[in-house]
Design a protein around this motif. Structure first.
Motif, PDB file in Angstrom:
ATOM      1  N   ASN A 226       0.955  -0.966  -0.005  1.00 18.71           N
ATOM      2  CA  ASN A 226      -0.130  -0.051   0.164  1.00 18.71           C
ATOM      3  C   ASN A 226       0.894   1.411  -0.026  1.00 18.71           C
ATOM      4  O   ASN A 226       1.517   1.634   1.144  1.00 18.71           O
ATOM      5  CB  ASN A 226      -1.092  -0.128   1.360  1.00 18.71           C
ATOM      6  CG  ASN A 226      -1.920   1.225   1.381  1.00 18.71           C
ATOM      7  OD1 ASN A 226      -1.816   1.896   0.467  1.00 18.71           O
ATOM      8  ND2 ASN A 226      -2.439   1.313   2.452  1.00 18.71           N
TER       9      ASN A 226
ATOM     10  N   ILE B 274       2.031   4.741   0.353  1.00 14.86           N
ATOM     11  CA  ILE B 274       1.701   6.019   1.019  1.00 14.86           C
ATOM     12  C   ILE B 274       2.965   6.844   0.602  1.00 14.86           C
ATOM     13  O   ILE B 274       4.101   6.847   0.959  1.00 14.86           O
ATOM     14  CB  ILE B 274       1.623   5.615   2.498  1.00 14.86           C
ATOM     15  CG1 ILE B 274       0.767   4.548   2.727  1.00 14.86           C
ATOM     16  CG2 ILE B 274       1.171   6.856   3.366  1.00 14.86           C
ATOM     17  CD1 ILE B 274      -0.598   4.866   2.931  1.00 14.86           C
ATOM     18  N   GLU B 275       2.104   8.441   0.577  1.00  7.43           N
ATOM     19  CA  GLU B 275       2.991   9.066   0.192  1.00  7.43           C
ATOM     20  C   GLU B 275       3.802   9.947   1.573  1.00  7.43           C
ATOM     21  O   GLU B 275       2.338  10.289   2.480  1.00  7.43           O
ATOM     22  CB  GLU B 275       2.540  10.641  -0.652  1.00  7.43           C
ATOM     23  CG  GLU B 275       2.654  11.894  -0.119  1.00  7.43           C
ATOM     24  CD  GLU B 275       4.235  12.448  -0.380  1.00  7.43           C
ATOM     25  OE1 GLU B 275       4.628  12.084  -1.475  1.00  7.43           O
ATOM     26  OE2 GLU B 275       4.599  13.076   0.766  1.00  7.43           O
TER      27      GLU B 275
ATOM     28  N   LEU C 159      -3.981  17.186   3.553  1.00  5.45           N
ATOM     29  CA  LEU C 159      -5.207  16.769   3.259  1.00  5.45           C
ATOM     30  C   LEU C 159      -5.229  15.692   2.153  1.00  5.45           C
ATOM     31  O   LEU C 159      -5.943  14.845   2.338  1.00  5.45           O
ATOM     32  CB  LEU C 159      -5.952  18.001   2.578  1.00  5.45           C
ATOM     33  CG  LEU C 159      -7.561  17.884   2.162  1.00  5.45           C
ATOM     34  CD1 LEU C 159      -8.549  17.509   3.447  1.00  5.45           C
ATOM     35  CD2 LEU C 159      -8.001  18.899   1.380  1.00  5.45           C
ATOM     36  N   ARG C 160      -4.216  15.949   1.303  1.00  4.78           N
ATOM     37  CA  ARG C 160      -3.898  15.068   0.249  1.00  4.78           C
ATOM     38  C   ARG C 160      -3.653  13.784   0.665  1.00  4.78           C
ATOM     39  O   ARG C 160      -3.839  12.613   0.290  1.00  4.78           O
ATOM     40  CB  ARG C 160      -3.097  15.400  -0.767  1.00  4.78           C
ATOM     41  CG  ARG C 160      -4.028  16.554  -1.595  1.00  4.78           C
ATOM     42  CD  ARG C 160      -3.005  17.075  -2.976  1.00  4.78           C
ATOM     43  NE  ARG C 160      -2.670  16.098  -3.859  1.00  4.78           N
ATOM     44  CZ  ARG C 160      -1.743  16.214  -4.705  1.00  4.78           C
ATOM     45  NH1 ARG C 160      -1.051  17.391  -4.909  1.00  4.78           N
ATOM     46  NH2 ARG C 160      -1.325  15.119  -5.557  1.00  4.78           N
ATOM     47  N   ARG C 161      -2.637  13.779   1.700  1.00  8.53           N
ATOM     48  CA  ARG C 161      -2.404  12.372   2.293  1.00  8.53           C
ATOM     49  C   ARG C 161      -3.521  11.598   3.009  1.00  8.53           C
ATOM     50  O   ARG C 161      -3.800  10.384   2.883  1.00  8.53           O
ATOM     51  CB  ARG C 161      -1.093  12.515   3.368  1.00  8.53           C
ATOM     52  CG  ARG C 161      -0.076  12.884   2.559  1.00  8.53           C
ATOM     53  CD  ARG C 161       1.009  12.870   3.865  1.00  8.53           C
ATOM     54  NE  ARG C 161       2.427  13.401   3.218  1.00  8.53           N
ATOM     55  CZ  ARG C 161       3.169  14.122   3.736  1.00  8.53           C
ATOM     56  NH1 ARG C 161       3.377  14.525   4.917  1.00  8.53           N
ATOM     57  NH2 ARG C 161       4.384  14.292   3.125  1.00  8.53           N
TER      58      ARG C 161
ATOM     59  N   SER D  28      -6.509  11.773   2.256  1.00  8.79           N
ATOM     60  CA  SER D  28      -7.422  11.366   1.144  1.00  8.79           C
ATOM     61  C   SER D  28      -6.953  10.011   0.908  1.00  8.79           C
ATOM     62  O   SER D  28      -7.728   9.117   0.499  1.00  8.79           O
ATOM     63  CB  SER D  28      -7.490  12.345   0.064  1.00  8.79           C
ATOM     64  OG  SER D  28      -6.527  12.303  -0.712  1.00  8.79           O
ATOM     65  N   GLN D  29      -5.717   9.701   0.999  1.00  5.41           N
ATOM     66  CA  GLN D  29      -4.951   8.320   0.482  1.00  5.41           C
ATOM     67  C   GLN D  29      -5.326   7.378   1.673  1.00  5.41           C
ATOM     68  O   GLN D  29      -5.531   6.214   1.302  1.00  5.41           O
ATOM     69  CB  GLN D  29      -3.523   8.527   0.425  1.00  5.41           C
ATOM     70  CG  GLN D  29      -3.101   7.522  -0.445  1.00  5.41           C
ATOM     71  CD  GLN D  29      -1.576   8.013  -0.640  1.00  5.41           C
ATOM     72  OE1 GLN D  29      -0.926   8.346   0.248  1.00  5.41           O
ATOM     73  NE2 GLN D  29      -0.978   7.503  -1.775  1.00  5.41           N
ATOM     74  N   LEU D  30      -5.224   8.031   2.912  1.00  8.04           N
ATOM     75  CA  LEU D  30      -5.382   6.954   4.005  1.00  8.04           C
ATOM     76  C   LEU D  30      -6.930   6.873   4.431  1.00  8.04           C
ATOM     77  O   LEU D  30      -7.212   5.733   5.071  1.00  8.04           O
ATOM     78  CB  LEU D  30      -4.784   7.864   5.387  1.00  8.04           C
ATOM     79  CG  LEU D  30      -3.252   7.922   4.973  1.00  8.04           C
ATOM     80  CD1 LEU D  30      -2.988   8.938   6.458  1.00  8.04           C
ATOM     81  CD2 LEU D  30      -2.428   6.682   5.251  1.00  8.04           C
TER      82      LEU D  30
ATOM     83  N   SER E 118      -8.512   3.169   4.526  1.00  7.09           N
ATOM     84  CA  SER E 118      -7.889   2.152   5.534  1.00  7.09           C
ATOM     85  C   SER E 118      -7.823   2.581   7.166  1.00  7.09           C
ATOM     86  O   SER E 118      -7.455   1.616   7.736  1.00  7.09           O
ATOM     87  CB  SER E 118      -6.481   1.557   4.785  1.00  7.09           C
ATOM     88  OG  SER E 118      -5.722   2.829   4.758  1.00  7.09           O
TER      89      SER E 118
ATOM     90  N   ALA F 206      -0.632   7.557  -6.050  1.00  9.36           N
ATOM     91  CA  ALA F 206      -1.376   8.969  -6.374  1.00  9.36           C
ATOM     92  C   ALA F 206      -2.360   8.876  -5.453  1.00  9.36           C
ATOM     93  O   ALA F 206      -2.945   8.292  -4.896  1.00  9.36           O
ATOM     94  CB  ALA F 206      -1.921   8.693  -7.979  1.00  9.36           C
ATOM     95  N   THR F 207      -2.517  10.453  -4.774  1.00 10.01           N
ATOM     96  CA  THR F 207      -3.627  10.605  -3.894  1.00 10.01           C
ATOM     97  C   THR F 207      -5.132  10.699  -4.479  1.00 10.01           C
ATOM     98  O   THR F 207      -5.060  11.482  -5.518  1.00 10.01           O
ATOM     99  CB  THR F 207      -3.440  11.778  -3.208  1.00 10.01           C
ATOM    100  OG1 THR F 207      -3.065  12.893  -4.041  1.00 10.01           O
ATOM    101  CG2 THR F 207      -2.007  11.584  -2.413  1.00 10.01           C
ATOM    102  N   PRO F 208      -6.118  10.163  -4.004  1.00  8.97           N
ATOM    103  CA  PRO F 208      -7.361  10.388  -4.546  1.00  8.97           C
ATOM    104  C   PRO F 208      -7.739  12.001  -4.818  1.00  8.97           C
ATOM    105  O   PRO F 208      -8.294  12.140  -5.856  1.00  8.97           O
ATOM    106  CB  PRO F 208      -8.456   9.719  -3.528  1.00  8.97           C
ATOM    107  CG  PRO F 208      -7.646   8.770  -2.525  1.00  8.97           C
ATOM    108  CD  PRO F 208      -6.210   9.490  -2.696  1.00  8.97           C
ATOM    109  N   LEU F 209      -7.407  12.865  -3.898  1.00  6.68           N
ATOM    110  CA  LEU F 209      -7.661  14.318  -4.310  1.00  6.68           C
ATOM    111  C   LEU F 209      -6.367  14.666  -5.011  1.00  6.68           C
ATOM    112  O   LEU F 209      -5.230  14.481  -4.619  1.00  6.68           O
ATOM    113  CB  LEU F 209      -7.452  15.046  -2.985  1.00  6.68           C
ATOM    114  CG  LEU F 209      -8.827  14.919  -1.965  1.00  6.68           C
ATOM    115  CD1 LEU F 209      -8.650  15.837  -0.787  1.00  6.68           C
ATOM    116  CD2 LEU F 209      -9.995  15.326  -2.891  1.00  6.68           C
TER     117      LEU F 209
END
Lengths: 317, 492, 174
Positions: free
Chosen positions: A176, A178-179, B442-444, B446-448, B451, C39-42
């Motif tokens: 998974n 993660i940035e 915020l973008r991180r 959105s990724q998390l 999960s 890539a991020t969803p936003l």
């Protein structure tokens, strides 16, 4: 008439440039450093500058022109003054990495490479010591067993991104992704359990490994640093996973080859001293690492070829 | 080990370097356009050839001097010398206009010292505990923290809400220029590679205050007979400010510990908190000590706070501490969990150097106050052009880019028009600093989110609730202020 | 009531900001979105839309508020008299000249060099800020200040601190 004139002009040019090289250097040499003060690229460049001052007998002034992983400086000075007093100090991961990831559309060919004059202690792939993974293979296998549950912290665009692409596409791992930002942020995230694995410079991880908080799975260098022998290399598991960060000195395109050669001689002389060995031993756990002009170009080409061969899997449109 | 560290610093040469560092830092801090960070950047290479304790002591001295020096130009010229002194202008300049320049400077200097001491004390005693807390801050928490800090904008906007909000949004919007956080894609760069790095905060500040100074040139003349007695205020006044100073210092340390927020925000937040918890909030901005105390205590306390994660985790919180980290690594001192065991002497040397630097800062600034005030005796038609040239040098020196001077002129023009349109410029600074932090996290998030849902993050939830409360409270307070203003107008 | 007279200070900035916000948002679609690994969803479009949209909404708020103020004043027949644009600009001549001088200064710095442009700019800027009837007395001090500033600052920052101030047409041995 025209031909004669051209010949004369060419002769004059040769004369001018050779006399140019013969008494080079006569004035201050400017070296533009692509990364900020306090970083390894800056430190190595400044140490080299200090040595060059002694050898060449003129002052060597270093200025940092930073931003975009070195791209700003390289963009600005690649067509800079070709008088032999302008040089650019950078690292090869930035030079080749920026081209491979599409940040810039030029590579080392846009410069006259002078010398590769050092190698970094490199990054290591690390996990928490409490995790069950002992080797990179363990980590990859675990990610295949439970796809998408092991969180790998990366930052986009840099060497770590290339590493992640290789792990996922060639190593067929199922992380998974993660940035998690730059090296310091990735370390914070790993310690704070926001990610399970990442790659950080050995120098920041060393204390945590010694204290038993983190475990290093492998180095991403092609081989262990000379003073830190015996570490497994990532390329033992995935041959394409080699991220060597070497320090390079470049000159703007069109700088006379005599001057490039003369500068390279000075660099080689500087790197052969016992003083230099102590500097790099202390700072990057490496032995002196340097090449003549041809060797440096071959070295740059080898890394560029490897990086460019990875472009299809970097999925950058 | 403790003794060894103290002795390493208590040598004539090291103390001399600390003194030089403090003086240079104060000068860089005081000159608009040159910042504490720049002082450290420029002198870092000089320390490469020193011994570890000398080099690090000098860097710390530059840091402390630089953050403190900013108050001088904030109070005297209404131009914050460094981003950390933005809020010092709010009450410092009105005090100077009332003929209390000496009192304002004295307050600033003494409470900078108090703030530094509290910061260092917390650094020495509580570092390990606080590090565990700092590690709890990940994407969710930072996202909420950025929102919480942005909500302070509403408090800073004053009575004209839409204009204040426009200013803040404009700041956040300007910060989107350059390579996007996370994916490094260029945005709004118009294919200019110089724009890839975005706009620098210091260049924005220079532009803003350039506009401010060409507009209000009469502000440069103050009463000639500035009375200077001691620090300019009585012991009773000092005691009365203690609670305010402690709260501000705690805010400063708290923000310092969290990497990535920094002194520019800490002074504004502590000013706002001080104002909104005060019994006489309407006097803030008219030139009272409390405002200067809040801002200057907090920004100096941030130093001690920022050094905590730097030393104990090896994580720098802002550009200045990133430079310090580089300075430590170069002397083979690796900050991290083992620093006390491996380089204990160096740690105590750093503490000692910080304390000495703080004392020097206090002495030099108190002694130099007369001299600082005399700067105002230079006719403004001579002073202003020199300040502008220095601003230009600061803009170039920020990244060795001439391009930044063009940006400075652009920002200057924009700020001038904003002032003419009665749009406040301070919320813009906050928006500019916090916009990118907010976006990145915020973008991180959105990724998390899929999960790791938000209710697993208690700090996030608390901060969001706090944000909502701050907004409600501030809007009510602003409406009340606006009503009072209207009443005053009617009665005129 | 005093505030209500400033309806122009709502409408004009409102319109400028609205145009700016629309221009800003028109550029968003040209940003390359990152779609590959991690890539991020936003995407990197989201925040520009958020700020641009808020900006547009706030500018509309300003415009509407300005119009309401205008209506109210018109109903009361208390519209303030307009002053001529030229007179307003002349009043601000100091500011306008300062900006022009600064723009020329930074514009020519690269080609001519820091020292010369700084000397000229400092001199001109001092005169701009000095009332015309006092120019005679200030001429020489201004010249001296300008020359000292140019050389001294170049020496301190370029030679001692290695800030890359442009050297320009004279090499100064650098």
């Amino acid at each position: 008439m025209g031909k004669k004139f051209l010949c004369a002009a060419a002769l004059l040019l040769v004369l001018v440039s050779s006399s140019f090289a013969a008494d080079w250097p006569t004035k201050t040499i400017n070296i533009y450093v692509t990364h900020a003060a306090g970083g390894d690229t800056d430190y190595m460049a400044r140490q080299l500058g200090a040595q060059l001052e002694k050898i060449l007998g003129v002052s060597v002034v270093l200025s940092n022109v930073t931003g975009s992983n070195g791209a700003t400086c390289m963009q600005q000075y690649r067509n800079g003054a070709k008088d032999g007093y302008t040089f650019i100090a950078t690292n090869t991961a930035a030079l080749n990495g920026n081209e491979a990831t599409g940040m810039v559309d030029f590579g080392y060919n846009a410069f006259e490479p002078v010398a590769v004059y050092g190698i970094q202690s490199g990054e290591n792939i690390v996990v928490k010591a409490s995790s069950p993974y002992k080797t990179l293979q363990d980590l990859i296998n675990a990610s295949k067993e439970k796809p998408g549950t092991i969180r790998l912290g990366i930052s986009m665009g840099g060497g770590v991104y290339i590493m992640a692409c290789v792990l996922m596409n060639i190593g067929k791992a199922q992380f998974n992704i993660i940035e998690a930002g730059d090296a310091a942020n990735r370390l914070t995230a790993l310690l704070g359990d926001a990610i399970d694995a990442t790659s950080i410079p050995y120098s920041s991880a060393a204390d945590y490994i010694e204290k038993g908080e983190l475990r290093s799975l492998c180095t991403v260098l092609s081989k262990s640093p000379t003073l830190l022998p015996g570490q497994p290399a990532a390329s033992d598991v995935i041959p394409e996973l080699k991220l060597d960060t070497e320090y390079a000195l470049l000159a703007p395109k069109g700088t006379p080859p005599e001057i490039v050669k003369a500068m390279n001689d000075a660099v080689m002389k500087a790197c052969a001293t016992p003083e230099w060995k102590k500097i790099v031993n202390d700072f990057s756990w490496q032995d002196p690492f340097y090449f003549d002009v041809e060797g440096s170009i071959a070295n740059l080409k080898a890394q560029r070829d490897l990086f460019m061969s990875l472009v299809p899997i970097l999925e950058i449109e | 080990m403790i003794l060894e560290g103290i002795l390493a610093v208590c040598q004539p040469l090291t103390i001399l370097w600390i003194a030089i560092g403090v003086v240079v830092g104060i000068i860089f801090g005081a000159i608009p356009g040159l910042t504490a960070t720049m002082a450290i950047v420029m002198f870092l290479p000089v320390t490469y050839s020193m011994s570890a304790s000398q080099g690090i002591a000098m860097l710390m001295a530059l840091y402390i001097g630089g953050i403190s020096g900013g108050l001088i130009s904030a109070i005297l010229l209404n131009i914050p010398g460094t981003p950390s002194s933005v809020a010092t202008c709010f009450d410092g300049k009105p005090m100077a206009n009332k003929g209390q320049a000496g009192r304002a400077l004295g307050t600033g200097v003494v409470f900078s010292f108090v703030g530094t001491l509290i910061g260092i004390a917390i650094l020495i005693v509580l570092a390990p505990v606080l590090c565990a807390f700092a590690l709890k801050f990940q994407a969710y928490e930072y996202c909420a923290l950025a929102l919480f800090s942005l909500s302070m904008v509403v408090a800073l906007t004053g009575t004209d809400m839409p204009k204040g909000l426009i200013s803040a949004v404009l700041g956040a919007l300007l910060a989107t220029v350059g390579l996007a956080p996370i994916d490094s894609r260029p945005r709004f760069t118009f294919d200019l590679f110089q724009l890839n790095n975005g706009f620098a905060l210091v260049v924005l500040l220079i532009g803003l205050f350039f506009a401010e100074s060409v507009r209000k040139k009469q502000d440069f003349t103050i009463e000639e007979n500035v009375k200077m007695k001691g620090a300019g205020f009585t012991f009773a006044e000092f005691l009365a400010q203690i609670p305010n100073a402690i709260v501000s210092a705690l805010i400063g340390v708290g923000i310092g510990i969290l990497p990535g927020i920094g002194g520019g925000v800490s002074c504004m937040i502590s000013y706002t908190v001080s104002k909104n918890t005060s019994k006489h909030r309407e006097l803030y901005g008219t030139g009272i000590m409390d405002g200067v105390v809040a801002s200057e205590t907090a920004n100096n306390a941030t130093i001690g706070g920022a050094v905590i994660p730097l030393l104990s985790l090896g994580i720098p919180g802002d550009p200045a501490t990133a430079m310090l980290l580089g300075g430590l690594m170069i002397h083979n001192v690796a900050p991290g969990p083992l620093i006390y065991e491996k380089n204990g002497a160096v740690v105590y040397a750093i503490f000692t150097a910080m304390l000495i630097a703080a004392v020097f800062m206090l002495l030099f600034m108190l002694w130099g106050m007369r001299f600082f005030v005399s700067v105002l005796k230079i006719p403004k038609n001579y002073l202003l052009p020199i300040v502008m040239v220095l601003c230009g040098i600061g803009a170039i020196g920020n990244a060795n880019q001439l391009f930044d001077t063009y940006v400075m002129v652009g920002f200057g023009l924009m700020a001038y028009l904003m002032i003419k349109a009665k749009i406040p410029t301070v919320p813009m600074i906050l928006g500019f600093i916090l916009g990118p932090t907010f976006e990145q996290n915020l973008r991180r998030v959105s990724q998390l989110a899929s999960s790791d849902p938000f209710y697993n993050h208690p700090i996030f939830c608390v901060l969001i609730v706090a944000t909502i409360l701050v907004i409600i409270f501030s809007v009510r307070a602003n409406l009340k202020d606006a009503a009072r203003e209207r009443e005053q107008e009617l009665s005129e | 009531m005093k505030k209500d007279k400033q309806y122009k200070l709502d409408i004009i900035p409102g319109i400028i900001i609205a145009i700016f916000a629309i221009f800003y948002m028109s550029k968003i679609s040209g940003i390359r979105v990152f779609k590959s690994l991690g890539a991020t969803p936003l995407t990197n479009h989201f925040i520009p839309w958020l700020w641009g949209g808020s900006m547009l909404a706030l500018s509309l708020w300003l415009i509407i508020r300005g119009i309401l103020k205008y209506r109210k004043l018109k109903a009361l027949n208390a519209l303030p008299e307009g002053e001529s644009l030229f007179a307003a600009l002349w009043e601000k001549r100091e500011v306008i000249f300062s900006f022009i001088a600064l723009a020329l200064y930074v514009g020519f710095m690269d080609s001519i060099g820091f020292v010369i442009t700084t000397c000229i700019y400092t001199f001109v800027q001092i005169l701009i800020l000095t009332p015309v009837n006092k120019w005679g007395k200030n001429f020489i001090p201004a010249l001296i200040t300008a020359i000292i500033a140019g050389f001294l600052l170049f020496y301190i920052f370029r030679v001692m601190l290695n800030v890359l101030l442009p050297v320009g047409i004279f090499g100064f041995g650098l």
